[in-house]
Motif scaffolding. Structure first.
Motif, PDB file in Angstrom:
ATOM      1  N   ASP A  98       0.029  -6.606  -1.057  1.00  0.00           N
ATOM      2  CA  ASP A  98      -0.361  -6.295  -2.437  1.00  0.00           C
ATOM      3  C   ASP A  98      -1.809  -6.704  -2.694  1.00  0.00           C
ATOM      4  O   ASP A  98      -2.564  -5.985  -3.364  1.00  0.00           O
ATOM      5  N   LEU A 158       4.793   1.820  -7.929  1.00  0.00           N
ATOM      6  CA  LEU A 158       5.018   0.797  -6.907  1.00  0.00           C
ATOM      7  C   LEU A 158       6.389   0.146  -7.040  1.00  0.00           C
ATOM      8  O   LEU A 158       6.997  -0.254  -6.041  1.00  0.00           O
ATOM      9  N   GLN A 203      -1.249   3.186  -4.627  1.00  0.00           N
ATOM     10  CA  GLN A 203      -2.096   2.218  -5.325  1.00  0.00           C
ATOM     11  C   GLN A 203      -3.447   2.825  -5.662  1.00  0.00           C
ATOM     12  O   GLN A 203      -3.933   2.712  -6.799  1.00  0.00           O
ATOM     13  N   GLN A 226       6.939  -5.076   0.553  1.00  0.00           N
ATOM     14  CA  GLN A 226       5.729  -5.158   1.369  1.00  0.00           C
ATOM     15  C   GLN A 226       5.099  -6.538   1.398  1.00  0.00           C
ATOM     16  O   GLN A 226       4.287  -6.838   2.267  1.00  0.00           O
ATOM     17  N   LEU A 248       2.006   3.540   0.423  1.00  0.00           N
ATOM     18  CA  LEU A 248       1.681   2.511  -0.565  1.00  0.00           C
ATOM     19  C   LEU A 248       0.177   2.461  -0.863  1.00  0.00           C
ATOM     20  O   LEU A 248      -0.231   2.259  -2.004  1.00  0.00           O
ATOM     21  N   GLN A 261       4.831   3.601   5.625  1.00  0.00           N
ATOM     22  CA  GLN A 261       4.855   2.772   4.431  1.00  0.00           C
ATOM     23  C   GLN A 261       3.451   2.329   4.047  1.00  0.00           C
ATOM     24  O   GLN A 261       3.098   2.318   2.861  1.00  0.00           O
ATOM     25  N   VAL A 279       9.041   2.711  -5.563  1.00  0.00           N
ATOM     26  CA  VAL A 279       9.095   2.935  -4.111  1.00  0.00           C
ATOM     27  C   VAL A 279      10.265   2.198  -3.464  1.00  0.00           C
ATOM     28  O   VAL A 279      11.077   2.824  -2.753  1.00  0.00           O
ATOM     29  N   SER A 309      -6.295   2.559   0.267  1.00  0.00           N
ATOM     30  CA  SER A 309      -6.339   2.348  -1.174  1.00  0.00           C
ATOM     31  C   SER A 309      -7.752   2.553  -1.710  1.00  0.00           C
ATOM     32  O   SER A 309      -7.943   3.202  -2.753  1.00  0.00           O
TER      33      SER A 309
END
Length: 265
Positions: free
Chosen positions: A44, A27, A13, A39, A9, A5, A30, A226
């Motif tokens: 975030d 997002l 992002q 999450q 993620l 995950q 998901v 990210s």
């Protein structure tokens, strides 16, 4: 949160924040398409920090010139091209900031459904394709008029609608006023800096008001993934659109939107 995950993620992002395909749509989808738990705000924040770090690092030389020129425009009233670009980023951010304050609750309550995402992906994707097809501008981000800045800034406010894509709608608006693909993309990326920073501060405020347990290792790796993916995305996207244009992203948006309509209608 498991490591798969975190990786997925972080990549979503980093890649979709700057591609014209809507990071918010991906997002939101998901948790809809998986059984993963939310999450959380802290993660975030980490993802946004990664994206923000990437765009600042990539444009670090431009940003330094803009900061110096902006300071001189304030202290000595001397406005060169870099100072004008700095003011353009500031002024272009005002509409989305005001719209976010006014409509944030309504958007989060009523506009986060898969159907809204699907329609936005298709409609604004087709608009991007039309703008890219009809307009072959040559102006760079340093050659915008104040009218162009206002147009792009107000267009950016539409990105509050999930599925629109902040980068997509700002590039669309920039293409429509005669900017080159690269100029449109570069200005869109520069505009993302205050927007991502403001979004991150809002999330931090939410985290302060409702503290949650934090997995520091997940946050660290989410930030790294990210950031690295966002930096690579910016670099290769700028090279890609000069040769091929926006049409592959338009096709992707329309196909994804159509699939969502099939699944959720």
């Amino acid at each position: 949160m498991d490591w798969l995950q975190v990786v997925i993620l972080g990549l979503i992002q980093g890649l979709t924040e700057f591609l014209p395909v809507s990071s918010s749509a991906h997002l939101i989808l998901v948790p809809v398409l998986t059984d993963w738990e939310d999450q959380g705000l802290a993660f975030d924040v980490a993802l946004h920090l990664g994206s923000l770090s990437a765009v600042i690092l990539y444009f670090r030389q431009d940003l330094l010139k803009m900061m110096v020129a902006w300071t001189r425009s304030v202290t000595h009233r001397e406005l060169n091209a870099d100072g004008k670009l700095a003011w353009a980023v500031i002024l272009g951010t005002i509409p989305v900031g005001l719209a976010g304050l006014v409509f944030k609750d309504a958007i989060e309550t009523h506009l986060r459904s898969p159907i809204i995402l699907a329609v936005s992906l298709i409609v604004f994707g087709v608009l991007l394709g039309w703008a890219d097809w009809r307009q072959r501008g040559t102006r760079s981000e340093h050659q915008m008029t104040w009218k162009d800045v206002a147009w792009i800034g107000f267009a950016q406010a539409l990105a509050l609608i999930p599925g629109t894509s902040r980068s997509g709608i700002t590039m669309t608006a920039a293409l429509l006023v005669g900017m080159s693909r690269e100029g449109a993309a570069r200005f869109s990326f520069l505009l993302s800096i205050p927007v991502i920073a403001l979004a991150g501060m809002l999330e931090v405020w939410g985290l302060i008001r409702a503290p949650e347990a934090i997995s520091w290792s997940a946050m660290f790796w989410g930030t790294v993934i990210s950031g690295v993916s966002a930096y690579a995305c910016i670099h290769y996207f700028l090279a890609f659109i000069k040769r091929i244009g926006m049409q592959p992203f338009v096709i992707y948006r329309v196909v994804l939107g159509a699939l969502l309509l099939v699944v959720f209608l």
